[in-house]
Scaffold this motif. Structure first.
Motif, PDB file in Angstrom:
ATOM      1  N   PHE A  22      29.607 121.164  98.954  1.00 12.34           N
ATOM      2  CA  PHE A  22      30.079 120.102  99.197  1.00 12.34           C
ATOM      3  C   PHE A  22      31.480 120.030 100.221  1.00 12.34           C
ATOM      4  CE2 PHE A  22      32.854 116.463  98.074  1.00 12.34           C
ATOM      5  CZ  PHE A  22      32.097 115.538  98.801  1.00 12.34           C
ATOM      6  N   VAL A  23      32.340 120.812  99.697  1.00 11.42           N
ATOM      7  CA  VAL A  23      33.739 120.749 100.444  1.00 11.42           C
ATOM      8  C   VAL A  23      33.689 121.416 101.914  1.00 11.42           C
ATOM      9  CG1 VAL A  23      35.866 121.923 100.497  1.00 11.42           C
ATOM     10  CG2 VAL A  23      35.222 120.733  98.513  1.00 11.42           C
ATOM     11  N   THR A  24      32.569 122.437 101.995  1.00  9.46           N
ATOM     12  CA  THR A  24      32.263 123.033 103.449  1.00  9.46           C
ATOM     13  C   THR A  24      31.523 121.929 104.191  1.00  9.46           C
ATOM     14  OG1 THR A  24      32.296 125.261 102.273  1.00  9.46           O
ATOM     15  CG2 THR A  24      31.468 125.083 104.324  1.00  9.46           C
ATOM     16  N   THR A  25      30.643 121.397 103.382  1.00  9.96           N
ATOM     17  CA  THR A  25      29.944 120.262 104.274  1.00  9.96           C
ATOM     18  C   THR A  25      30.733 119.231 104.980  1.00  9.96           C
ATOM     19  OG1 THR A  25      27.866 120.704 102.788  1.00  9.96           O
ATOM     20  CG2 THR A  25      27.918 118.793 104.090  1.00  9.96           C
ATOM     21  N   VAL A  26      31.753 118.788 104.038  1.00  8.56           N
ATOM     22  CA  VAL A  26      32.623 117.619 104.631  1.00  8.56           C
ATOM     23  C   VAL A  26      33.314 118.355 105.576  1.00  8.56           C
ATOM     24  CG1 VAL A  26      34.392 116.316 103.973  1.00  8.56           C
ATOM     25  CG2 VAL A  26      32.430 116.395 102.434  1.00  8.56           C
ATOM     26  N   ARG A  27      34.072 119.408 105.377  1.00  6.53           N
ATOM     27  CA  ARG A  27      34.760 120.022 106.522  1.00  6.53           C
ATOM     28  C   ARG A  27      34.082 120.194 107.892  1.00  6.53           C
ATOM     29  NH1 ARG A  27      38.349 124.388 102.882  1.00  6.53           N
ATOM     30  NH2 ARG A  27      39.958 123.151 102.666  1.00  6.53           N
TER      31      ARG A  27
ATOM     32  N   VAL B  25      24.093 119.701  97.320  1.00  7.49           N
ATOM     33  CA  VAL B  25      24.856 118.502  97.435  1.00  7.49           C
ATOM     34  C   VAL B  25      23.754 117.317  96.644  1.00  7.49           C
ATOM     35  CG1 VAL B  25      25.683 116.753  98.889  1.00  7.49           C
ATOM     36  CG2 VAL B  25      25.789 119.161  99.336  1.00  7.49           C
ATOM     37  N   ASN B  26      22.546 117.516  96.991  1.00  7.33           N
ATOM     38  CA  ASN B  26      21.695 116.366  96.130  1.00  7.33           C
ATOM     39  C   ASN B  26      21.667 116.795  94.772  1.00  7.33           C
ATOM     40  OD1 ASN B  26      20.577 115.599  98.621  1.00  7.33           O
ATOM     41  ND2 ASN B  26      18.978 116.554  98.644  1.00  7.33           N
TER      42      ASN B  26
ATOM     43  N   VAL C 148      26.460 108.468  95.416  1.00  6.13           N
ATOM     44  CA  VAL C 148      26.360 109.054  96.821  1.00  6.13           C
ATOM     45  C   VAL C 148      27.693 109.558  97.236  1.00  6.13           C
ATOM     46  CG1 VAL C 148      25.714 108.554  99.201  1.00  6.13           C
ATOM     47  CG2 VAL C 148      24.476 107.388  97.288  1.00  6.13           C
ATOM     48  N   LEU C 149      27.751 110.869  97.505  1.00  9.91           N
ATOM     49  CA  LEU C 149      28.924 111.582  98.135  1.00  9.91           C
ATOM     50  C   LEU C 149      28.767 111.494  99.406  1.00  9.91           C
ATOM     51  CD1 LEU C 149      29.248 114.419  95.841  1.00  9.91           C
ATOM     52  CD2 LEU C 149      30.547 112.318  95.528  1.00  9.91           C
ATOM     53  N   LEU C 150      27.516 111.685 100.188  1.00 11.55           N
ATOM     54  CA  LEU C 150      27.452 111.832 101.764  1.00 11.55           C
ATOM     55  C   LEU C 150      26.566 110.775 101.991  1.00 11.55           C
ATOM     56  CD1 LEU C 150      27.439 115.847 101.992  1.00 11.55           C
ATOM     57  CD2 LEU C 150      29.452 113.948 102.437  1.00 11.55           C
ATOM     58  N   ASN C 151      26.738 109.999 103.028  1.00 12.13           N
ATOM     59  CA  ASN C 151      25.885 109.001 103.578  1.00 12.13           C
ATOM     60  C   ASN C 151      25.162 109.808 104.782  1.00 12.13           C
ATOM     61  OD1 ASN C 151      26.903 106.714 102.259  1.00 12.13           O
ATOM     62  ND2 ASN C 151      28.571 106.742 103.534  1.00 12.13           N
TER      63      ASN C 151
ATOM     64  N   GLU D 189      32.915 106.575 100.150  1.00  9.63           N
ATOM     65  CA  GLU D 189      34.183 106.190  99.676  1.00  9.63           C
ATOM     66  C   GLU D 189      34.489 107.234  98.383  1.00  9.63           C
ATOM     67  OE1 GLU D 189      37.152 102.491  97.778  1.00  9.63           O
ATOM     68  OE2 GLU D 189      35.214 102.159  98.883  1.00  9.63           O
ATOM     69  N   ALA D 190      33.424 107.330  97.587  1.00  7.52           N
ATOM     70  CA  ALA D 190      33.292 108.212  96.418  1.00  7.52           C
ATOM     71  C   ALA D 190      33.666 109.468  96.717  1.00  7.52           C
ATOM     72  CB  ALA D 190      32.248 107.821  95.676  1.00  7.52           C
ATOM     73  N   GLY D 191      32.657 109.986  97.790  1.00  9.30           N
ATOM     74  CA  GLY D 191      32.731 111.294  98.365  1.00  9.30           C
ATOM     75  C   GLY D 191      34.321 111.700  98.862  1.00  9.30           C
ATOM     76  N   ARG D 192      35.024 110.753  99.398  1.00  7.45           N
ATOM     77  CA  ARG D 192      36.432 111.110 100.017  1.00  7.45           C
ATOM     78  C   ARG D 192      37.200 111.398  98.715  1.00  7.45           C
ATOM     79  NH1 ARG D 192      35.220 106.959 103.747  1.00  7.45           N
ATOM     80  NH2 ARG D 192      36.238 105.316 102.396  1.00  7.45           N
ATOM     81  N   ASP D 193      37.079 110.599  97.734  1.00  7.81           N
ATOM     82  CA  ASP D 193      38.178 110.972  96.515  1.00  7.81           C
ATOM     83  C   ASP D 193      37.575 112.251  95.848  1.00  7.81           C
ATOM     84  OD1 ASP D 193      39.911 109.918  94.291  1.00  7.81           O
ATOM     85  OD2 ASP D 193      38.002 109.922  93.055  1.00  7.81           O
ATOM     86  N   TYR D 194      36.275 112.479  95.575  1.00 13.22           N
ATOM     87  CA  TYR D 194      35.890 113.618  95.064  1.00 13.22           C
ATOM     88  C   TYR D 194      36.148 114.787  95.773  1.00 13.22           C
ATOM     89  CZ  TYR D 194      32.606 116.272  92.104  1.00 13.22           C
ATOM     90  OH  TYR D 194      31.970 117.240  91.332  1.00 13.22           O
TER      91      TYR D 194
END
Length: 299
Positions: A10-15, A37-38, A47-50, A60-65
């Motif tokens: 998840f962290v790598t996907t966001v980055r 991630v699912n 939902v962490l990623l749209n 928003e929840a994904g940013r905090d997580y």
């Protein structure tokens, strides 16, 4: 679900900004990244990623997580590195902050020696002339030129010294009044390093006597090589580290002035320090870089 793997995915996907880019970095299939991630979202119930057909964005929840997951992974990496530091072999991540020109001229040509000597060391070299905060910027070791701030929160190790030379180009000196005494600098264009303070004087010492000379000029910079280049093109007198201008003086492009004086910009001394946090005391990674640097300075 492997929770740790899911967090890293998840962290790598966001980055990386997407599943495909994260998959390439992790060496996994894109479908594996998506499933991880699912599964994480299903476990958390949010939902962490749209997703849409073109891009992935963080909810928003994904940013905090993400921030919390990143802190967990960083703490785990640091725990691994702390244990590895107790081993006989130097290994693990070492993030070092170094001033720009010092890194380019003194360290960069010899980095291969350091990496060959310690094949399991992972070095991140942050090159900047700004003073970094070790804790907030996740820097293990910072090299500082000049006076080092003494603090209970930071360990400071002096690893060397340097001298500052007063220099100007022959072209500049040919068209300006001679500089036979420090006080003569008040009639000259002085190229000054910007320390972020209002002090505008250079300190001269000779035979135990100290003289502070007010200096003025139209150019200030927090990058030493900009001042060097200005001096080379005849824009004024500069006070620069010997390691930066030694070759220019040897080649006759710059001339050293008042060599019988020890010179410093205000209260700044000619010392080289390594700074690190107390929790890194005894670190083999830091000891290895310190030994490498001292070898360069003594060579």
């Amino acid at each position: 679900m492997d929770k740790l793997l899911a967090l890293r995915t998840f962290v790598t996907t966001v980055r990386c900004g997407g599943f495909s880019a994260a998959a390439r970095q992790l060496g996994l299939a894109t479908s594996s990244v998506t499933r991880a991630v699912n599964a994480l979202e299903q476990e958390l119930g949010c939902v962490l990623l749209n997703r849409n057909t073109r891009q992935v964005s963080v909810s928003e929840a994904g940013r905090d997580y993400f921030e919390r997951a990143l802190a967990i992974l960083d703490a785990l990496d640091e725990a691994d590195a702390a244990v590895a530091d107790k081993a006989d072999e130097v290994r693990g991540r070492l993030a070092v902050s170094v001033p720009v020109e010092f890194a380019r001229r003194l360290i960069a040509p010899h980095l291969g020696e350091l990496l060959e000597r310690h094949p399991r060391l992972e070095l991140t070299l942050r090159v900047t002339d700004e003073v970094v905060d070790l804790l907030s910027e996740r820097i293990d070791l910072a090299l500082r030129l000049g006076s080092s701030i003494v603090s209970d929160d930071v360990i400071s190790q002096q690893v060397g010294r340097f001298r500052r030379w007063l220099v100007a180009s022959p072209e500049y000196l040919a068209r300006t009044p001679p500089i036979t005494h420090p006080s003569a600098l008040q009639a000259h264009a002085c190229l000054q390093y910007d320390y972020g303070s209002p002090a505008h004087y250079w300190r001269f010492e000779q035979d135990g006597a100290t003289l502070q000379v007010p200096v003025t000029g139209r150019l200030r910079s927090n990058n030493a090589d900009i001042l060097r280049q200005a001096a080379l093109t005849g824009q004024g007198v500069a006070l620069l580290s010997d390691w930066l201008v030694r070759d220019d003086v040897a080649q006759g492009q710059l001339q050293r002035l008042l060599p019988d004086y020890e010179v410093a910009p205000g209260p700044h001394e000619g010392t080289i320090h390594l700074l690190y946090l107390p929790n890194h005391r005894g670190s083999r990674r830091i000891a290895a870089f310190s030994a490498f640097l001292q070898g360069l300075l003594q060579g």
